[in-house]
Design a protein around this motif. Structure first.
Motif, PDB file in Angstrom:
ATOM      1  N   GLY A 127       4.836   7.724 -11.991  1.00  0.00           N
ATOM      2  CA  GLY A 127       4.282   7.362 -13.290  1.00  0.00           C
ATOM      3  C   GLY A 127       5.308   7.114 -14.361  1.00  0.00           C
ATOM      4  N   ALA A 128       6.448   7.806 -14.284  1.00  0.00           N
ATOM      5  CA  ALA A 128       7.504   7.599 -15.278  1.00  0.00           C
ATOM      6  C   ALA A 128       8.262   6.307 -15.027  1.00  0.00           C
ATOM      7  CB  ALA A 128       8.473   8.783 -15.272  1.00  0.00           C
ATOM      8  N   LEU A 129       8.193   5.805 -13.801  1.00  0.00           N
ATOM      9  CA  LEU A 129       8.886   4.572 -13.443  1.00  0.00           C
ATOM     10  C   LEU A 129       7.996   3.357 -13.666  1.00  0.00           C
ATOM     11  CD1 LEU A 129      11.767   4.187 -12.281  1.00  0.00           C
ATOM     12  CD2 LEU A 129      10.733   3.944 -10.028  1.00  0.00           C
ATOM     13  N   ASP A 130       6.713   3.535 -13.410  1.00  0.00           N
ATOM     14  CA  ASP A 130       5.744   2.448 -13.570  1.00  0.00           C
ATOM     15  C   ASP A 130       4.367   3.083 -13.772  1.00  0.00           C
ATOM     16  OD1 ASP A 130       3.916   0.353 -13.283  1.00  0.00           O
ATOM     17  OD2 ASP A 130       5.102  -0.668 -11.752  1.00  0.00           O
ATOM     18  N   SER A 141      13.155   0.341  -9.959  1.00  0.00           N
ATOM     19  CA  SER A 141      11.756  -0.049 -10.065  1.00  0.00           C
ATOM     20  C   SER A 141      10.998   0.340  -8.804  1.00  0.00           C
ATOM     21  CB  SER A 141      11.636  -1.557 -10.281  1.00  0.00           C
ATOM     22  OG  SER A 141      12.090  -2.249  -9.122  1.00  0.00           O
ATOM     23  N   VAL A 142       9.678   0.366  -8.917  1.00  0.00           N
ATOM     24  CA  VAL A 142       8.849   0.623  -7.747  1.00  0.00           C
ATOM     25  C   VAL A 142       9.002  -0.517  -6.748  1.00  0.00           C
ATOM     26  CG1 VAL A 142       6.477   0.899  -6.920  1.00  0.00           C
ATOM     27  CG2 VAL A 142       7.193   2.021  -9.039  1.00  0.00           C
ATOM     28  N   GLU A 143       9.201  -1.721  -7.260  1.00  0.00           N
ATOM     29  CA  GLU A 143       9.385  -2.868  -6.368  1.00  0.00           C
ATOM     30  C   GLU A 143      10.555  -2.645  -5.421  1.00  0.00           C
ATOM     31  OE1 GLU A 143      10.094  -7.730  -6.571  1.00  0.00           O
ATOM     32  OE2 GLU A 143       9.992  -6.541  -8.412  1.00  0.00           O
ATOM     33  N   LEU A 175       0.812  -1.216   0.000  1.00  0.00           N
ATOM     34  CA  LEU A 175       0.000   0.000   0.000  1.00  0.00           C
ATOM     35  C   LEU A 175       0.847   1.269   0.000  1.00  0.00           C
ATOM     36  CD1 LEU A 175      -2.938  -0.888   2.433  1.00  0.00           C
ATOM     37  CD2 LEU A 175      -2.868  -0.994  -0.070  1.00  0.00           C
ATOM     38  N   ARG A 176       2.155   1.116   0.168  1.00  0.00           N
ATOM     39  CA  ARG A 176       3.030   2.284   0.059  1.00  0.00           C
ATOM     40  C   ARG A 176       2.932   2.814  -1.378  1.00  0.00           C
ATOM     41  NH1 ARG A 176       9.337   1.479   1.229  1.00  0.00           N
ATOM     42  NH2 ARG A 176       8.775   1.691   3.441  1.00  0.00           N
ATOM     43  N   LYS A 211      10.603  -2.152  -1.150  1.00  0.00           N
ATOM     44  CA  LYS A 211      11.419  -2.953  -0.238  1.00  0.00           C
ATOM     45  C   LYS A 211      12.324  -2.099   0.654  1.00  0.00           C
ATOM     46  CE  LYS A 211      11.578  -7.088  -3.194  1.00  0.00           C
ATOM     47  NZ  LYS A 211      12.444  -7.977  -4.019  1.00  0.00           N
ATOM     48  N   ALA A 212      12.513  -0.855   0.291  1.00  0.00           N
ATOM     49  CA  ALA A 212      13.397   0.021   1.067  1.00  0.00           C
ATOM     50  C   ALA A 212      12.773   0.339   2.426  1.00  0.00           C
ATOM     51  CB  ALA A 212      13.652   1.312   0.301  1.00  0.00           C
ATOM     52  N   THR A 213      13.616   0.591   3.410  1.00  0.00           N
ATOM     53  CA  THR A 213      13.131   0.983   4.729  1.00  0.00           C
ATOM     54  C   THR A 213      12.801   2.477   4.726  1.00  0.00           C
ATOM     55  OG1 THR A 213      15.309   1.600   5.574  1.00  0.00           O
ATOM     56  CG2 THR A 213      14.645  -0.729   5.781  1.00  0.00           C
TER      57      THR A 213
END
Length: 557
Positions: free
Chosen positions: A184-187, A281-283, A63-64, A287-289
């Motif tokens: 939006g430009a990333l995904d 990527s957004v993925e 949901l982030r 995953k980042a803190t």
């Protein structure tokens, strides 16, 4: 009375359309029932305070970077006696926080505190009584340049305002890249993420309207008010489709549409932030803190080079369909009553971050060389249109020859004062119920510590008066005011609280304890001057205004 009898009576009351929030908590005067569950607040003087109420699900995990989702329900009685969270951010020395953050050490040798809890989409409510009186509701959107700030702060304690028989709400919303990074430009599946912080605000307003009866509020009489980034948010909210569905009135304090971003800037800055952090990527961003993302944000602010302007709502063509100034001119918010204004010496606020209180927009400071508030190209074009140099015109108008003071006045006009005036012009052409003000009170020079210059009425100085806290500890010398002076400030605060709550109640700030304040219209340009001797003036500082009268004040970026 046993539980079975209570249940039967509750069912009967429901059948005749009477809610039973108070019945469910008949042994608790500080309890009420929301759509998510029952909460217990605390009595605070003549009002009840409910703090840290979730209005949306925690934006964590998948949901982030997503729009806010409906909050979960809970069983039992939830404690709402204290603030629970501050949205992720690095601590700002001039902000108020409910509890200490986590101390981190940067590679450059500096250290700071950070807040990491993403489960922060919460609001707080102050009400005289959780009954069914249908009081006006005032929802406050805090500022902080869209990177810091929160409604979980005693700086925005709503108890004094609520004492005027209104319901006061403050809220948290996602700030920085958590709420205003456009992905939006990333995904393309995340297009529009750069307005999630604004969507948080809308979700909070919707929650308050649905639960108004639980706090003795009127869902059909909602006023949104905000300062700085909160005021810019108000401007954005006036630009969404049919804003009158969500609120009836708005109060914008020091922040107009010139700070709202274009779509190109939002997409470009989103790409840059990802590159600075090494995210492909957004993925990877998911995953980042929070600490890693705050470090990326810190580095991105330096890399992009626009300072406090990096984050803001943007014209995405969907939520904000078009440039806000055009939206106002076209009558998008013609059903909204509007009160708005600025402080006299807005940009001197940033002098408070410098060890010698120097203005970073006109002189070198602890942060390096001066940062031009008015871009050179824009200044050149404006002077060409005017046929005169700004410095010369301001020197003549102000009767000053100090370059710093002349430039400060220009910057205040360009960034805050004149855009707010133009906003009043646009809205008054569509709705006559517009009231403009200028806040001019300042800390008396005799109370300033040795070596501290007279900074005037800086940005945000109106807030302690609006909320009635008179919390002036963050202003140099502010806490040294003696009782004789405190009486002056208390009188000004009482006037402003009355005006704000009168406006929320009826759309008219006038009434007992408020100097006569005419509506704004372009023939007279009546403006309330809030000061030791508050009164309305016709077209104050007209010569300065006329220099900017043909400027559009659209987006900086």
């Amino acid at each position: 009375m046993d539980k079975r009898t209570i249940a039967v009576i509750g069912a009967l009351l429901s059948c005749v359309g009477i809610s039973h929030e108070l019945l469910a908590s008949q042994d608790c005067s500080a309890c009420t029932r929301t759509e998510n569950g029952e909460i217990k607040g605390t009595a605070s003087g003549s009002v009840i305070a409910f703090k840290g109420i979730p209005y949306a699900k925690a934006p964590v995990g998948e949901l982030r970077f997503r729009p806010p989702q409906a909050a979960d329900k809970w069983d039992g009685l939830r404690d709402a006696s204290q603030y629970r969270a501050t949205c992720p951010q690095s601590k700002d020395p001039l902000e108020r926080y409910p509890f200490p953050g986590k101390t981190i050490h940067y590679s450059d040798g500096n250290q700071n505190e950070i807040y990491e809890n993403e489960d922060c989409l919460q609001l707080s409510v102050w009400t005289p009584t959780a009954d069914h009186k249908k009081r006006p509701i005032m929802i406050f959107i805090p500022g902080g340049a869209f990177v810091v700030g929160n409604g979980s702060s005693n700086f925005y304690d709503g108890s004094r305002l609520a004492g005027h028989d209104v319901v006061v709400v403050t809220l948290n919303y996602r700030v920085g890249l958590f709420g205003f990074m456009e992905l939006g430009a990333l995904d393309k599946n995340y297009a529009g993420s750069g307005n999630n912080g604004l969507r948080d605000q809308i979700a909070a307003i919707e929650w308050v309207k649905r639960n108004a009866a639980a706090f003795g509020g009127d869902p059909d009489n909602v006023t949104v008010f905000g300062e700085s980034a909160g005021s810019i948010s108000i401007t954005a909210l006036l630009s969404i489709q049919q804003p009158s569905k969500w609120f009836k009135r708005a109060i914008a304090q020091s922040g107009a549409s010139n700070f709202i971003h274009s779509k190109d800037f939002a997409l470009g800055s989103g790409r840059t932030i990802a590159q600075v952090g090494g995210y492909q990527s957004v993925e990877q961003l998911l995953k980042a803190t929070p600490q890693q993302l705050l470090e990326t944000q810190k580095n991105a602010v330096a890399a992009v080079g626009v300072g406090d302007l990096l984050f803001a709502p943007f014209i995405d063509g969907t939520l904000i369909a078009d440039e806000p100034n055009k939206q106002l001119s076209d009558g998008n918010a013609q059903g909204i009553d509007l009160m708005l204004g600025a402080t006299q010496n807005e940009l001197n606020y940033w002098s408070l971050y410098d060890g010698q209180y120097r203005n970073m927009f006109v002189e070198n400071t602890d942060f390096g060389p001066a940062t031009t508030a008015i871009p050179l190209q824009y200044r050149t074009e404006l002077e060409s249109r005017l046929g005169t140099k700004l410095d010369q015109r301001y020197a003549a108008i102000l009767k000053l020859d100090q370059h710093n003071l002349i430039r400060q006045a220009q910057n205040d006009d360009y960034a805050m004062i004149q855009p707010m005036d133009r906003m009043a012009e646009r809205q008054s052409a569509r709705n006559a119920n517009v009231y403009l003000y200028r806040f001019q009170w300042k800390v008396p020079t005799e109370y300033l510590p040795k070596g501290v210059p007279d900074l005037g009425a800086v940005h945000a100085l109106d807030l302690p008066f609006v909320f009635g806290t008179l919390d002036l500890g963050w202003v140099p010398g502010g806490i040294r005011l003696e009782q004789a002076r405190r009486d002056v400030e208390a009188r000004l605060s009482a006037q402003m609280m009355s005006a704000w709550t009168n406006f929320a109640r009826t759309g008219n700030p006038n009434g007992a304890n408020v100097p006569q304040w005419p509506q704004y219209e372009t023939s007279q340009r009546n403006t309330m001057i809030w000061s030791e001797h508050s009164n309305a003036e016709s077209d104050p500082e007209s010569e300065r205004r006329k220099l900017w009268q043909n400027e559009d004040f659209g987006s900086f970026l």
